[in-house]
Design a protein around this motif. Structure first.
Motif, PDB file in Angstrom:
ATOM      1  N   PHE A 181       0.834  -1.207   0.000  1.00  0.00           N
ATOM      2  CA  PHE A 181       0.000   0.000   0.000  1.00  0.00           C
ATOM      3  C   PHE A 181       0.870   1.259   0.000  1.00  0.00           C
ATOM      4  CE2 PHE A 181      -3.523  -2.560   2.213  1.00  0.00           C
ATOM      5  CZ  PHE A 181      -4.206  -2.755   1.025  1.00  0.00           C
ATOM      6  N   GLU A 182       1.963   1.227   0.744  1.00  0.00           N
ATOM      7  CA  GLU A 182       2.865   2.384   0.801  1.00  0.00           C
ATOM      8  C   GLU A 182       3.517   2.662  -0.550  1.00  0.00           C
ATOM      9  OE1 GLU A 182       5.577   1.629   4.028  1.00  0.00           O
ATOM     10  OE2 GLU A 182       3.956   1.682   5.509  1.00  0.00           O
ATOM     11  N   GLN A 183       3.617   1.655  -1.371  1.00  0.00           N
ATOM     12  CA  GLN A 183       4.199   1.843  -2.701  1.00  0.00           C
ATOM     13  C   GLN A 183       3.165   2.307  -3.721  1.00  0.00           C
ATOM     14  OE1 GLN A 183       5.844  -1.966  -3.622  1.00  0.00           O
ATOM     15  NE2 GLN A 183       7.756  -1.584  -2.537  1.00  0.00           N
ATOM     16  N   VAL A 184       1.984   1.703  -3.688  1.00  0.00           N
ATOM     17  CA  VAL A 184       1.030   1.921  -4.785  1.00  0.00           C
ATOM     18  C   VAL A 184      -0.098   2.907  -4.487  1.00  0.00           C
ATOM     19  CG1 VAL A 184       1.498  -0.366  -5.759  1.00  0.00           C
ATOM     20  CG2 VAL A 184      -0.459  -0.053  -4.223  1.00  0.00           C
ATOM     21  N   CYS A 185      -0.237   3.345  -3.239  1.00  0.00           N
ATOM     22  CA  CYS A 185      -1.315   4.277  -2.883  1.00  0.00           C
ATOM     23  C   CYS A 185      -0.729   5.644  -2.549  1.00  0.00           C
ATOM     24  CB  CYS A 185      -2.111   3.763  -1.692  1.00  0.00           C
ATOM     25  SG  CYS A 185      -2.898   2.172  -1.994  1.00  0.00           S
ATOM     26  N   LEU A 186      -1.152   6.650  -3.272  1.00  0.00           N
ATOM     27  CA  LEU A 186      -0.634   8.005  -3.075  1.00  0.00           C
ATOM     28  C   LEU A 186      -0.721   8.430  -1.614  1.00  0.00           C
ATOM     29  CD1 LEU A 186       0.386  10.726  -4.218  1.00  0.00           C
ATOM     30  CD2 LEU A 186      -2.018  11.340  -4.609  1.00  0.00           C
ATOM     31  N   TYR A 187      -1.875   8.257  -0.988  1.00  0.00           N
ATOM     32  CA  TYR A 187      -2.061   8.712   0.392  1.00  0.00           C
ATOM     33  C   TYR A 187      -1.123   8.015   1.374  1.00  0.00           C
ATOM     34  CZ  TYR A 187      -6.285  11.612  -0.155  1.00  0.00           C
ATOM     35  OH  TYR A 187      -7.177  12.604  -0.462  1.00  0.00           O
ATOM     36  N   GLU A 188      -0.710   6.801   1.070  1.00  0.00           N
ATOM     37  CA  GLU A 188       0.134   6.023   1.988  1.00  0.00           C
ATOM     38  C   GLU A 188       1.628   6.270   1.767  1.00  0.00           C
ATOM     39  OE1 GLU A 188      -1.258   4.324   4.448  1.00  0.00           O
ATOM     40  OE2 GLU A 188      -3.239   4.816   3.668  1.00  0.00           O
ATOM     41  N   GLN A 189       1.962   6.936   0.676  1.00  0.00           N
ATOM     42  CA  GLN A 189       3.376   7.146   0.353  1.00  0.00           C
ATOM     43  C   GLN A 189       4.021   8.185   1.266  1.00  0.00           C
ATOM     44  OE1 GLN A 189       3.406   8.185  -3.840  1.00  0.00           O
ATOM     45  NE2 GLN A 189       3.626   6.045  -4.428  1.00  0.00           N
ATOM     46  N   THR A 190       5.313   8.005   1.490  1.00  0.00           N
ATOM     47  CA  THR A 190       6.097   9.020   2.188  1.00  0.00           C
ATOM     48  C   THR A 190       6.216  10.216   1.251  1.00  0.00           C
ATOM     49  OG1 THR A 190       7.331   7.311   3.363  1.00  0.00           O
ATOM     50  CG2 THR A 190       8.342   9.498   3.244  1.00  0.00           C
ATOM     51  N   TYR A 191       5.991  11.390   1.792  1.00  0.00           N
ATOM     52  CA  TYR A 191       6.017  12.617   0.993  1.00  0.00           C
ATOM     53  C   TYR A 191       7.445  12.899   0.536  1.00  0.00           C
ATOM     54  CZ  TYR A 191       4.956  17.531  -0.163  1.00  0.00           C
ATOM     55  OH  TYR A 191       4.792  18.737  -0.795  1.00  0.00           O
ATOM     56  N   ILE A 192       7.625  13.149  -0.738  1.00  0.00           N
ATOM     57  CA  ILE A 192       8.980  13.301  -1.291  1.00  0.00           C
ATOM     58  C   ILE A 192       9.701  14.557  -0.802  1.00  0.00           C
ATOM     59  CG2 ILE A 192       8.597  11.889  -3.351  1.00  0.00           C
ATOM     60  CD1 ILE A 192       8.180  14.482  -4.954  1.00  0.00           C
ATOM     61  N   PHE A 193       8.955  15.537  -0.320  1.00  0.00           N
ATOM     62  CA  PHE A 193       9.585  16.767   0.152  1.00  0.00           C
ATOM     63  C   PHE A 193       9.757  16.808   1.671  1.00  0.00           C
ATOM     64  CE2 PHE A 193       7.494  18.006  -3.875  1.00  0.00           C
ATOM     65  CZ  PHE A 193       8.641  18.303  -4.596  1.00  0.00           C
ATOM     66  N   ASP A 194       9.260  15.793   2.369  1.00  0.00           N
ATOM     67  CA  ASP A 194       9.409  15.711   3.828  1.00  0.00           C
ATOM     68  C   ASP A 194       9.188  14.256   4.235  1.00  0.00           C
ATOM     69  OD1 ASP A 194       9.280  15.755   6.580  1.00  0.00           O
ATOM     70  OD2 ASP A 194       7.813  17.378   6.707  1.00  0.00           O
ATOM     71  N   ASP A 195      10.277  13.528   4.394  1.00  0.00           N
ATOM     72  CA  ASP A 195      10.153  12.085   4.631  1.00  0.00           C
ATOM     73  C   ASP A 195       9.673  11.720   6.035  1.00  0.00           C
ATOM     74  OD1 ASP A 195      12.430  12.547   6.112  1.00  0.00           O
ATOM     75  OD2 ASP A 195      13.748  11.325   4.864  1.00  0.00           O
ATOM     76  N   THR A 196       9.315  12.727   6.829  1.00  0.00           N
ATOM     77  CA  THR A 196       8.739  12.428   8.143  1.00  0.00           C
ATOM     78  C   THR A 196       7.215  12.330   8.064  1.00  0.00           C
ATOM     79  OG1 THR A 196       8.494  14.754   8.816  1.00  0.00           O
ATOM     80  CG2 THR A 196      10.610  13.674   9.310  1.00  0.00           C
ATOM     81  N   LYS A 197       6.666  12.617   6.884  1.00  0.00           N
ATOM     82  CA  LYS A 197       5.210  12.626   6.734  1.00  0.00           C
ATOM     83  C   LYS A 197       4.778  11.773   5.555  1.00  0.00           C
ATOM     84  CE  LYS A 197       4.686  17.283   8.533  1.00  0.00           C
ATOM     85  NZ  LYS A 197       4.203  18.633   8.266  1.00  0.00           N
ATOM     86  N   LYS A 198       3.563  11.278   5.670  1.00  0.00           N
ATOM     87  CA  LYS A 198       2.924  10.617   4.535  1.00  0.00           C
ATOM     88  C   LYS A 198       2.046  11.653   3.837  1.00  0.00           C
ATOM     89  CE  LYS A 198       2.859   5.877   6.137  1.00  0.00           C
ATOM     90  NZ  LYS A 198       2.082   4.656   6.179  1.00  0.00           N
ATOM     91  N   VAL A 199       1.687  11.367   2.615  1.00  0.00           N
ATOM     92  CA  VAL A 199       0.829  12.285   1.860  1.00  0.00           C
ATOM     93  C   VAL A 199      -0.477  12.533   2.610  1.00  0.00           C
ATOM     94  CG1 VAL A 199      -0.529  12.524  -0.262  1.00  0.00           C
ATOM     95  CG2 VAL A 199       1.864  11.782  -0.387  1.00  0.00           C
ATOM     96  N   LYS A 200      -1.046  11.480   3.198  1.00  0.00           N
ATOM     97  CA  LYS A 200      -2.321  11.662   3.912  1.00  0.00           C
ATOM     98  C   LYS A 200      -2.169  12.609   5.100  1.00  0.00           C
ATOM     99  CE  LYS A 200      -1.971   7.367   6.583  1.00  0.00           C
ATOM    100  NZ  LYS A 200      -2.574   6.038   6.770  1.00  0.00           N
ATOM    101  N   ASP A 201      -0.976  12.682   5.696  1.00  0.00           N
ATOM    102  CA  ASP A 201      -0.742  13.624   6.793  1.00  0.00           C
ATOM    103  C   ASP A 201      -0.868  15.067   6.295  1.00  0.00           C
ATOM    104  OD1 ASP A 201      -0.187  11.488   8.519  1.00  0.00           O
ATOM    105  OD2 ASP A 201       1.967  11.572   8.096  1.00  0.00           O
TER     106      ASP A 201
END
Length: 199
Positions: free
Chosen positions: A150-170
């Motif tokens: 899920f972390e690979q294929v779901c946008l909301y579950e991915q680590t944000y590329i500009f801040d690796d302490t957050k996921k997109v859903k955060d």
């Protein structure tokens, strides 16, 4: 404990939350900045859940084309009012999420969007990979691998590329908490030169 205005301002700058929310979070955390940030993040998630059912008919469609012209993304991000859709923060997040899609190649917006048959197929593959393990351990491993999927294929579950302490859903939840509106990515399409063609 008396919370100083400087501490409140610092937390506000870090999180973008309202002054009163920052003050309450700092009081609850006993002045501990990290705990206060966590409290605000949890509150943002709770706020997002409350607003999730609200209709999002406004928003924007952003286009991002990678500098080499070989990758392009169209992304639709929605909110409840045109007022929020026109804010720089909303537009910037939408544009950055289009960049996220270009870089990380998600297939779905949310984990709920992954078809059940795809999930079952993934589980079958994982079970086959670890068939020699005890049954009680197999399911835990399968669930762990599914989370990684899920972390690979779901946008909301991915680590944000500009801040690796957050996921997109955060980030979405933080903007929901800040604007008081339901915000969501509805869909995206990613294009890459030569992708999908076979010789």
């Amino acid at each position: 404990m008396e919370i100083s205005m400087d501490l409140i301002k610092k937390l506000r700058e870090m999180t973008g939350a309202g002054i009163l929310d920052c003050k309450k979070a700092l009081e609850e955390a006993g002045g501990d900045m990290e705990k206060a940030v966590e409290i605000l993040r949890k509150k943002g998630a709770a706020t997002a859940e409350k607003k999730a059912g609200r209709t999002t008919k406004e928003g924007i469609i952003v286009a991002y084309v990678h500098f080499n012209g070989r990758i392009g993304v169209l992304l639709e991000m929605n909110c409840e009012t045109d007022f929020v859709a026109r804010t720089d923060e909303f537009k910037e997040l939408a544009y950055n999420l289009a960049k996220q899609v270009a870089a990380m190649k998600p297939l779905y917006v949310r984990r709920e969007d992954v078809p059940a048959e795809v999930i079952e197929k993934e589980k079958e593959i994982y079970r086959a990979q670890i068939k020699d393990k005890p049954e009680n351990i197999v399911e835990k491993i399968v669930e762990g691998k599914l989370e990684k999927y899920f972390e690979q294929v779901c946008l909301y579950e991915q680590t944000y590329i500009f801040d690796d302490t957050k996921k997109v859903k955060d980030l979405i939840n933080e903007l929901i908490a800040k604007t008081g509106e339901n915000i969501r990515v509805s869909r995206f399409t990613r294009y890459e030169i030569g992708e999908g063609y076979e010789d």
